[in-house]
Write a protein that holds these residues in place. Structure first.
Motif, PDB file in Angstrom:
ATOM      1  N   ALA A  62      23.385 -10.673  -7.056  1.00 33.32           N
ATOM      2  CA  ALA A  62      24.033 -11.409  -8.145  1.00 33.32           C
ATOM      3  C   ALA A  62      25.548 -11.209  -8.123  1.00 33.32           C
ATOM      4  O   ALA A  62      26.290 -12.018  -8.703  1.00 33.32           O
ATOM      5  N   ASN A  63      26.010 -10.153  -7.467  1.00 35.93           N
ATOM      6  CA  ASN A  63      27.444  -9.854  -7.403  1.00 35.93           C
ATOM      7  C   ASN A  63      28.053 -10.124  -6.032  1.00 35.93           C
ATOM      8  O   ASN A  63      29.249  -9.895  -5.836  1.00 35.93           O
ATOM      9  N   LEU A  64      27.256 -10.592  -5.099  1.00 30.97           N
ATOM     10  CA  LEU A  64      27.720 -10.786  -3.726  1.00 30.97           C
ATOM     11  C   LEU A  64      28.428 -12.132  -3.580  1.00 30.97           C
ATOM     12  O   LEU A  64      27.818 -13.185  -3.755  1.00 30.97           O
ATOM     13  N   LYS A  65      29.716 -12.084  -3.255  1.00 29.99           N
ATOM     14  CA  LYS A  65      30.497 -13.292  -3.002  1.00 29.99           C
ATOM     15  C   LYS A  65      30.423 -13.635  -1.519  1.00 29.99           C
ATOM     16  O   LYS A  65      30.200 -12.780  -0.677  1.00 29.99           O
ATOM     17  N   GLU A  66      30.640 -14.916  -1.219  1.00 39.70           N
ATOM     18  CA  GLU A  66      30.601 -15.392   0.168  1.00 39.70           C
ATOM     19  C   GLU A  66      29.276 -14.995   0.830  1.00 39.70           C
ATOM     20  O   GLU A  66      29.241 -14.613   2.007  1.00 39.70           O
ATOM     21  N   ASN A  67      28.220 -15.086   0.069  1.00 37.11           N
ATOM     22  CA  ASN A  67      26.900 -14.634   0.504  1.00 37.11           C
ATOM     23  C   ASN A  67      26.409 -15.443   1.702  1.00 37.11           C
ATOM     24  O   ASN A  67      26.252 -16.656   1.634  1.00 37.11           O
ATOM     25  N   ARG A  68      26.162 -14.745   2.796  1.00 38.66           N
ATOM     26  CA  ARG A  68      25.614 -15.378   3.992  1.00 38.66           C
ATOM     27  C   ARG A  68      24.333 -14.654   4.381  1.00 38.66           C
ATOM     28  O   ARG A  68      24.362 -13.460   4.716  1.00 38.66           O
ATOM     29  N   ALA A  69      23.214 -15.352   4.325  1.00 38.43           N
ATOM     30  CA  ALA A  69      21.922 -14.764   4.658  1.00 38.43           C
ATOM     31  C   ALA A  69      21.640 -14.957   6.142  1.00 38.43           C
ATOM     32  O   ALA A  69      21.755 -16.075   6.661  1.00 38.43           O
ATOM     33  N   LEU A  70      21.289 -13.866   6.819  1.00 42.32           N
ATOM     34  CA  LEU A  70      20.933 -13.976   8.231  1.00 42.32           C
ATOM     35  C   LEU A  70      19.564 -14.628   8.368  1.00 42.32           C
ATOM     36  O   LEU A  70      18.690 -14.434   7.512  1.00 42.32           O
ATOM     37  N   PRO A  71      19.348 -15.399   9.423  1.00 42.12           N
ATOM     38  CA  PRO A  71      18.045 -16.052   9.614  1.00 42.12           C
ATOM     39  C   PRO A  71      16.922 -15.027   9.713  1.00 42.12           C
ATOM     40  O   PRO A  71      17.097 -13.940  10.265  1.00 42.12           O
ATOM     41  N   SER A  72      15.785 -15.374   9.171  1.00 40.73           N
ATOM     42  CA  SER A  72      14.620 -14.497   9.253  1.00 40.73           C
ATOM     43  C   SER A  72      14.262 -14.241  10.707  1.00 40.73           C
ATOM     44  O   SER A  72      14.251 -15.159  11.531  1.00 40.73           O
ATOM     45  N   GLY A  73      13.989 -12.985  11.024  1.00 39.23           N
ATOM     46  CA  GLY A  73      13.636 -12.624  12.387  1.00 39.23           C
ATOM     47  C   GLY A  73      14.814 -12.235  13.252  1.00 39.23           C
ATOM     48  O   GLY A  73      14.633 -11.844  14.413  1.00 39.23           O
ATOM     49  N   SER A  74      16.029 -12.307  12.727  1.00 48.34           N
ATOM     50  CA  SER A  74      17.202 -11.936  13.517  1.00 48.34           C
ATOM     51  C   SER A  74      17.404 -10.432  13.580  1.00 48.34           C
ATOM     52  O   SER A  74      18.164  -9.935  14.412  1.00 48.34           O
ATOM     53  N   THR A  75      16.745  -9.685  12.691  1.00 46.65           N
ATOM     54  CA  THR A  75      16.794  -8.227  12.702  1.00 46.65           C
ATOM     55  C   THR A  75      15.398  -7.683  12.417  1.00 46.65           C
ATOM     56  O   THR A  75      14.469  -8.444  12.109  1.00 46.65           O
ATOM     57  N   ALA A  76      15.259  -6.369  12.462  1.00 44.11           N
ATOM     58  CA  ALA A  76      13.983  -5.727  12.131  1.00 44.11           C
ATOM     59  C   ALA A  76      13.834  -5.522  10.629  1.00 44.11           C
ATOM     60  O   ALA A  76      12.952  -4.789  10.194  1.00 44.11           O
ATOM     61  N   CYS A  77      14.695  -6.168   9.847  1.00 40.48           N
ATOM     62  CA  CYS A  77      14.677  -6.043   8.389  1.00 40.48           C
ATOM     63  C   CYS A  77      14.210  -7.357   7.766  1.00 40.48           C
ATOM     64  O   CYS A  77      14.544  -8.433   8.273  1.00 40.48           O
ATOM     65  N   PRO A  78      13.463  -7.305   6.656  1.00 46.18           N
ATOM     66  CA  PRO A  78      13.007  -8.540   6.007  1.00 46.18           C
ATOM     67  C   PRO A  78      14.136  -9.464   5.579  1.00 46.18           C
ATOM     68  O   PRO A  78      14.005 -10.682   5.656  1.00 46.18           O
ATOM     69  N   SER A  79      15.255  -8.900   5.107  1.00 43.22           N
ATOM     70  CA  SER A  79      16.370  -9.756   4.720  1.00 43.22           C
ATOM     71  C   SER A  79      17.693  -9.016   4.855  1.00 43.22           C
ATOM     72  O   SER A  79      17.768  -7.816   4.591  1.00 43.22           O
ATOM     73  N   VAL A  80      18.710  -9.768   5.276  1.00 43.49           N
ATOM     74  CA  VAL A  80      20.063  -9.238   5.422  1.00 43.49           C
ATOM     75  C   VAL A  80      21.040 -10.264   4.848  1.00 43.49           C
ATOM     76  O   VAL A  80      21.005 -11.434   5.239  1.00 43.49           O
ATOM     77  N   HIS A  81      21.874  -9.846   3.907  1.00 39.33           N
ATOM     78  CA  HIS A  81      22.908 -10.700   3.330  1.00 39.33           C
ATOM     79  C   HIS A  81      24.262 -10.038   3.553  1.00 39.33           C
ATOM     80  O   HIS A  81      24.413  -8.833   3.313  1.00 39.33           O
ATOM     81  N   VAL A  82      25.232 -10.810   3.987  1.00 40.46           N
ATOM     82  CA  VAL A  82      26.574 -10.301   4.266  1.00 40.46           C
ATOM     83  C   VAL A  82      27.581 -11.032   3.383  1.00 40.46           C
ATOM     84  O   VAL A  82      27.493 -12.255   3.207  1.00 40.46           O
TER      85      VAL A  82
END
Length: 435
Positions: A62-82
């Motif tokens: 809710a506080n993340l600006k310029e939120n960019r979600a990595l595509p599913s399956g691009s890492t060993a993590c369920p979700s990554v937001h930068v």
């Protein structure tokens, strides 16, 4: 054209030019392959919301600006937001529930973006000892006495510590474990515990560096004087706490403090609490005694002393801390990542529930029993997520207000602070929301 003095001169010149060209290309790389800018703070959480219906990353996102979600399956993590929180480069990552999921996810991120990471926070929910030093302790509860110091833990309280311990490292027979059942004033016996590294492998993760302690200290210090920024409890949880402690008081004949809902959550330090992990959802005063004894033993090992025992610690029950600790220790021990390039980390756990029910004492039979189950999982977990997240956000806010949001990874000798050409885009205000 003049004849070269030696063939090697041209070779040396070519090599120099090649190295210079490579250096220019490397210097132009401002993100890792996952898009983390240099100096990224990583906020790990475990539960995507499958257990309590509230994702542990909700407040951060809710506080993340310029939120960019990595595509599913691009890492060993369920979700990554930068993106950015206030003025810090931040990655918000959900590892999945459990220590193995956490370790696999975290090591994948470290392996691919480690040099770009400034520090790591792991936050989320946890079950706690109801009282500092326990409600009852073997050695005194046999006489019917309960702990009367009044240092109760409240729903929403937060533990900040870089230490963790594996509760599952325990060798015992059924007869040892169940001795004196159903008396709650029973310390389950064992043959070996977490200190038996030759049997279980590493179970106590207390060999942290000063960098981890400094990060934990930064978090603790940031909250001092800013407790008003932490969320107050709600009516449902306040009523639940009142019921829990009034029921406890009837059973123990001890008067417990009634803390007004306007009093903010307490932040406990690594000298008072520790995360103790298991995928076995244990409950009961006997197991709390065991957990607190494990915590005390680990703290004594960490400090090189003997002042800790189960009467002066809190056990914070969760699952993922040992996964993070193992991944971080393995990564930070690589020859390329040792100090000063190691990455500091700490846990920030919010209290979502108690690890045992209210207790009752039967003086005729001299037996401690259990009262009713009192819990509110959806509200307790949601509040604990919010309080733990708010402690981390207050830390990032302090960095924002003091200009200590670094543009380089922690291990970089060229670290700078504040606005720079490496940090394009707007300077976001040093404020956050808990809505």
């Amino acid at each position: 054209m003049a004849r070269p003095l030696s063939p090697g001169l041209f070779l040396g010149t070519s090599a120099v030019l090649m190295i210079a060209s490579l250096a220019i290309k490397v210097s132009a790389i401002r993100t890792c392959e996952l898009g983390f800018p240099a100096g990224t703070t990583v906020l790990f959480v475990a539960d995507p919301g499958t257990f309590s219906s509230t994702p542990e990353a909700a407040v951060y996102l809710a506080n993340l600006k310029e939120n960019r979600a990595l595509p599913s399956g691009s890492t060993a993590c369920p979700s990554v937001h930068v993106g950015k929180i206030m003025r810090s480069n931040v990655a918000v990552i959900t590892t999945g529930i459990g220590p193995m999921a956490a370790a696999l996810c975290i090591y994948d991120i470290l392996n691919r973006c480690g040099p770009f990471i400034r520090d790591i926070f792991f936050s989320g929910t946890s079950g706690w000892s109801p009282q500092f030093g326990g409600v009852i302790t073997n050695g005194t509860c046999e006489t019917g006495a309960a702990n009367s110091d009044g240092k109760i833990a409240r729903l929403g309280d937060v533990c900040v510590s870089p230490y963790s311990i594996n509760w599952d490292c325990r060798q015992a027979s059924w007869s040892q474990t169940a001795a004196n059942y159903p008396d709650q004033c029973t310390f389950p016996q064992q043959n070996n515990g977490p200190s038996a590294q030759d049997l279980f492998g590493q179970c106590q993760f207390t060999n942290v560096t000063r960098r981890e302690l400094n990060l934990a200290d930064e978090v603790i210090a940031a909250v001092v004087g800013k407790a008003n920024l932490l969320p107050q409890t709600n009516k449902a949880l306040q009523a639940l706490e009142n019921q829990y402690w009034s029921t406890m008081a009837q059973g123990t004949r001890v008067k417990y403090p009634t803390i007004p809902p306007t009093v903010p959550p307490k932040v406990w330090t690594y000298k008072e609490c520790m995360e103790i992990d298991s995928q076995y959802f244990w409950s009961g005063a006997p197991w709390d005694m065991v957990a607190r004894s494990y915590v005390a033993e680990a703290l004594n090992n960490a400090t090189g002393g003997s002042s800790y025992n189960q009467n002066n610690v809190l056990a914070v029950s969760a699952m993922e801390g040992i996964g993070l600790s193992m991944a971080m220790q393995r990564y930070n021990s690589l020859s390329s990542t040792r100090r000063p390039n190691s990455i500091p980390y700490t846990y920030v756990r919010g209290m979502s529930d108690w690890v045992h029910r209210p207790l009752t004492y039967d003086p005729a039979n001299k037996i401690w029993g259990q009262g009713p189950v009192l819990e509110n999982i959806p509200e307790g977990y949601k509040y604990a997520i919010t309080t733990a997240s708010s402690v981390v956000l207050v830390t990032l806010q302090t960095r924002c207000l003091t200009g200590r949001y670094s543009t380089q990874a922690t291990g970089s000798s060229s670290a700078t602070v504040g606005p720079s050409k490496d940090r394009p885009g707007p300077l976001y205000p040093c404020t956050f929301t808990l809505a």
